[in-house]
Design an enzyme around this catalytic site. Structure first.
Site, PDB file in Angstrom:
ATOM      1  CG  HIS A 105      70.390 -66.053 116.819  1.00 56.29           C
ATOM      2  ND1 HIS A 105      70.053 -66.653 118.073  1.00 56.29           N
ATOM      3  CD2 HIS A 105      70.233 -65.028 115.931  1.00 56.29           C
ATOM      4  CE1 HIS A 105      68.931 -66.121 118.422  1.00 56.29           C
ATOM      5  NE2 HIS A 105      69.112 -65.246 116.816  1.00 56.29           N
ATOM      6  CB  CYS A 128      64.096 -63.868 118.572  1.00 54.78           C
ATOM      7  SG  CYS A 128      65.825 -65.387 118.137  1.00 54.78           S
ATOM      8  CG  LEU A 129      62.619 -66.407 113.339  1.00 56.82           C
ATOM      9  CD1 LEU A 129      63.161 -67.644 112.389  1.00 56.82           C
ATOM     10  CD2 LEU A 129      60.672 -66.907 113.338  1.00 56.82           C
ATOM     11  CG  HIS A 149      68.646 -60.437 115.946  1.00 58.50           C
ATOM     12  ND1 HIS A 149      67.398 -60.068 116.977  1.00 58.50           N
ATOM     13  CD2 HIS A 149      67.556 -61.885 116.179  1.00 58.50           C
ATOM     14  CE1 HIS A 149      66.796 -61.470 116.834  1.00 58.50           C
ATOM     15  NE2 HIS A 149      67.630 -62.581 116.611  1.00 58.50           N
ATOM     16  CD  GLU A 150      69.451 -63.746 112.707  1.00 55.78           C
ATOM     17  OE1 GLU A 150      70.027 -64.676 112.953  1.00 55.78           O
ATOM     18  OE2 GLU A 150      68.423 -63.362 112.500  1.00 55.78           O
ATOM     19  N   GLY A 164      65.954 -63.753 109.117  1.00 58.75           N
ATOM     20  CA  GLY A 164      67.066 -63.760 109.219  1.00 58.75           C
ATOM     21  C   GLY A 164      66.984 -65.460 110.206  1.00 58.75           C
ATOM     22  CD  GLN A 190      68.033 -68.069 115.002  1.00 61.55           C
ATOM     23  OE1 GLN A 190      68.211 -67.910 114.037  1.00 61.55           O
ATOM     24  NE2 GLN A 190      66.933 -67.861 115.822  1.00 61.55           N
TER      25      GLN A 190
END
Ligand code: K1U
Ligand code: ZN
Length: 169
Positions: free
Chosen positions: A140, A94-95, A136-137, A46, A51
């Site tokens: 963000h 998480c990236l 989660h996204e 994702g 990000q």
């Protein structure tokens, strides 16, 4: 399509609140295509627009298994319409917080509304990894990272670890 840089903690841009998209047009589809390519290259399952430094309510995702054909998904202006009282734990990554994984509890099922790649409204229910990933996204989009759900000690350790990784190149 083009690869974009993924921002990592403690970059303050990641704390910005993203604003709704006014129109799903070719420029937005270009952003979504770039995000998808960036997510596949990372690799991840994702990615939220913030990000890559774009404070718009846009998410891409692909939860297909490694040997299955890709199943890219696009979420514009997503809203949670309902969340279950039941929660489920999942070890998240998480990236933007590379190499850190920890357990977060979230509602096990959610119903959401969003616009797809073509600007069509979709209402659907999510459970399992889909429910984890979309929540989660969507965090963000509010400037919230999964480490914000952890203790202060764990959060500070995670940021210190990412700083050290960045210094090491
Ligand atoms: O940075 C992100 O928001 C993407 C993140 C999504 C996510 C993962 C796990 C739980 C919740 C949300 C990632 O993709 S981290 C990398 C990852 O999970 C993964 C990478 C390669 C193969 C399989 C998974
Ligand atoms: Zn993330």
């Amino acid at each position: 399509m083009a690869l974009r840089e993924i921002l990592t903690v403690p970059n303050p841009v990641l704390k910005q609140v993203s604003t709704p998209v006014e129109r799903v047009d070719d420029e937005l589809r270009q952003l979504m295509d770039d995000m998808l390519e960036t997510m596949y290259a990372a690799p991840g399952i994702g990615l939220a627009a913030i990000q890559v430094g774009v404070p718009r309510q846009v998410i891409v995702m692909d939860l297909a298994r490694q040997d299955d054909p890709p199943e890219p998904r696009f979420f514009v202006n997503p809203e949670i319409l309902w969340a279950s009282d039941e929660t489920a734990p999942y070890e998240e990554g998480c990236l933007s917080v590379p190499e850190v994984y920890d357990e977060v509890d979230r509602p096990a099922r959610v119903r959401l509304r969003y616009l797809d790649y073509n600007g069509q409204e979709v209402v659907e229910e999510a459970e399992g990894l889909f429910a984890v990933c979309i929540q989660h996204e969507m965090d963000h989009l509010k400037g919230v990272l999964f480490i914000d759900h952890l203790s202060r000690l764990k959060r500070e350790r995670a940021v210190a670890r990412v700083r050290k990784l960045a210094r090491a190149g």
